[in-house]
Design a protein around this motif. Sequence first.
Motif, mmCIF file in Angstrom:
data_model
loop_
_atom_site.group_PDB
_atom_site.id
_atom_site.type_symbol
_atom_site.label_atom_id
_atom_site.label_comp_id
_atom_site.label_asym_id
_atom_site.label_seq_id
_atom_site.Cartn_x
_atom_site.Cartn_y
_atom_site.Cartn_z
ATOM 1 N N HIS A 49 -16.931 48.326 -9.291
ATOM 2 C CA HIS A 49 -17.126 48.602 -7.856
ATOM 3 C C HIS A 49 -17.076 47.300 -7.061
ATOM 4 O O HIS A 49 -16.420 47.225 -6.012
ATOM 5 C CB HIS A 49 -18.461 49.319 -7.667
ATOM 6 C CG HIS A 49 -18.714 49.824 -6.286
ATOM 7 N ND1 HIS A 49 -17.793 50.543 -5.568
ATOM 8 C CD2 HIS A 49 -19.806 49.720 -5.487
ATOM 9 C CE1 HIS A 49 -18.297 50.860 -4.391
ATOM 10 N NE2 HIS A 49 -19.519 50.364 -4.316
ATOM 11 N N TRP A 50 -17.737 46.272 -7.555
ATOM 12 C CA TRP A 50 -17.723 44.968 -6.893
ATOM 13 C C TRP A 50 -16.300 44.392 -6.853
ATOM 14 O O TRP A 50 -15.869 43.863 -5.821
ATOM 15 C CB TRP A 50 -18.676 44.016 -7.607
ATOM 16 C CG TRP A 50 -18.646 42.639 -7.057
ATOM 17 C CD1 TRP A 50 -19.195 42.204 -5.890
ATOM 18 C CD2 TRP A 50 -18.001 41.497 -7.646
ATOM 19 N NE1 TRP A 50 -18.937 40.861 -5.722
ATOM 20 C CE2 TRP A 50 -18.207 40.412 -6.791
ATOM 21 C CE3 TRP A 50 -17.289 41.310 -8.821
ATOM 22 C CZ2 TRP A 50 -17.708 39.149 -7.072
ATOM 23 C CZ3 TRP A 50 -16.799 40.047 -9.103
ATOM 24 C CH2 TRP A 50 -17.014 38.991 -8.228
ATOM 25 N N LEU A 51 -15.577 44.510 -7.986
ATOM 26 C CA LEU A 51 -14.197 44.016 -8.020
ATOM 27 C C LEU A 51 -13.322 44.748 -7.005
ATOM 28 O O LEU A 51 -12.488 44.135 -6.335
ATOM 29 C CB LEU A 51 -13.600 44.173 -9.420
ATOM 30 C CG LEU A 51 -14.093 43.204 -10.489
ATOM 31 C CD1 LEU A 51 -13.549 43.604 -11.850
ATOM 32 C CD2 LEU A 51 -13.697 41.782 -10.149
ATOM 33 N N MET A 52 -13.521 46.055 -6.876
ATOM 34 C CA MET A 52 -12.726 46.839 -5.925
ATOM 35 C C MET A 52 -13.014 46.409 -4.486
ATOM 36 O O MET A 52 -12.086 46.224 -3.690
ATOM 37 C CB MET A 52 -13.008 48.332 -6.092
ATOM 38 C CG MET A 52 -12.304 49.187 -5.063
ATOM 39 S SD MET A 52 -10.537 48.995 -5.064
ATOM 40 C CE MET A 52 -10.079 50.333 -6.109
ATOM 41 N N ILE A 53 -14.276 46.235 -4.150
ATOM 42 C CA ILE A 53 -14.627 45.807 -2.786
ATOM 43 C C ILE A 53 -14.037 44.425 -2.502
ATOM 44 O O ILE A 53 -13.506 44.169 -1.416
ATOM 45 C CB ILE A 53 -16.161 45.806 -2.593
ATOM 46 C CG1 ILE A 53 -16.736 47.211 -2.749
ATOM 47 C CG2 ILE A 53 -16.540 45.200 -1.251
ATOM 48 C CD1 ILE A 53 -16.285 48.201 -1.711
ATOM 49 N N LYS A 54 -14.127 43.531 -3.486
ATOM 50 C CA LYS A 54 -13.581 42.187 -3.325
ATOM 51 C C LYS A 54 -12.072 42.239 -3.101
ATOM 52 O O LYS A 54 -11.542 41.565 -2.215
ATOM 53 C CB LYS A 54 -13.915 41.363 -4.570
ATOM 54 C CG LYS A 54 -13.556 39.915 -4.478
ATOM 55 C CD LYS A 54 -14.099 39.168 -5.677
ATOM 56 C CE LYS A 54 -12.956 38.724 -6.523
ATOM 57 N NZ LYS A 54 -13.338 37.902 -7.655
ATOM 58 N N ARG A 55 -11.386 43.065 -3.874
ATOM 59 C CA ARG A 55 -9.933 43.180 -3.732
ATOM 60 C C ARG A 55 -9.554 43.835 -2.403
ATOM 61 O O ARG A 55 -8.574 43.454 -1.778
ATOM 62 C CB ARG A 55 -9.345 43.987 -4.892
ATOM 63 C CG ARG A 55 -9.503 43.348 -6.250
ATOM 64 C CD ARG A 55 -8.532 42.202 -6.416
ATOM 65 N NE ARG A 55 -8.781 41.467 -7.643
ATOM 66 C CZ ARG A 55 -8.052 41.563 -8.740
ATOM 67 N NH1 ARG A 55 -7.026 42.380 -8.783
ATOM 68 N NH2 ARG A 55 -8.355 40.838 -9.790
ATOM 69 N N ILE A 56 -10.318 44.830 -1.984
ATOM 70 C CA ILE A 56 -10.029 45.487 -0.695
ATOM 71 C C ILE A 56 -10.214 44.485 0.444
ATOM 72 O O ILE A 56 -9.434 44.461 1.398
ATOM 73 C CB ILE A 56 -10.921 46.728 -0.499
ATOM 74 C CG1 ILE A 56 -10.463 47.845 -1.420
ATOM 75 C CG2 ILE A 56 -10.912 47.200 0.951
ATOM 76 C CD1 ILE A 56 -11.373 49.056 -1.425
ATOM 77 N N SER A 57 -11.222 43.643 0.336
ATOM 78 C CA SER A 57 -11.464 42.626 1.353
ATOM 79 C C SER A 57 -10.283 41.653 1.421
ATOM 80 O O SER A 57 -9.797 41.327 2.518
ATOM 81 C CB SER A 57 -12.750 41.891 1.005
ATOM 82 O OG SER A 57 -13.308 41.296 2.116
ATOM 83 N N ARG A 58 -9.824 41.203 0.264
ATOM 84 C CA ARG A 58 -8.653 40.311 0.233
ATOM 85 C C ARG A 58 -7.405 41.013 0.756
ATOM 86 O O ARG A 58 -6.580 40.402 1.430
ATOM 87 C CB ARG A 58 -8.400 39.818 -1.186
ATOM 88 C CG ARG A 58 -9.375 38.791 -1.652
ATOM 89 C CD ARG A 58 -8.987 38.285 -3.007
ATOM 90 N NE ARG A 58 -9.981 37.384 -3.544
ATOM 91 C CZ ARG A 58 -10.012 36.979 -4.788
ATOM 92 N NH1 ARG A 58 -9.096 37.383 -5.643
ATOM 93 N NH2 ARG A 58 -10.950 36.152 -5.199
#
Length: 129
Positions: A49-58
């Motif tokens: 979930h954290w990786l997905m949020i980080k990637r969506i932000s980028r």
Amino acid sequence: MQELHQMLNRHRKYIFSLLALYCIGWGVTEYKTIFLGLILGTSISLLNHWLMIKRISRFGDAVVAGQRVRTLGTFSRMAWAVFAVIIALELPDHFHFISVILGLMTSYIVIMIDFIIQSLIKRKNGEER
């Protein structure tokens, strides 16, 4: 993007609360393999979930800047899930397989529950005005 990070913070609090309950369950009950499976699956779920949020932000930053859009990292998130399943299959004396699978779905369940709660809050605030 601020709302996205606020949402992640709420989800993280919920998942850490669940992890705390799982740790208590592991320590108090005789169902140690089930709770260890839930702990493993939920931990990987939180990481994904954290990786997905980080990637969506980028992803959002790249779109705003007009740059080439990179992938959202589906392969790496799947690899983490496969890693958890392999651990459960290799160490069945320590990790209950079905519990690991349920733990991997925890973030999605938390997302749905949080969406319902936030919708009810917005509806209530809209009716009061």
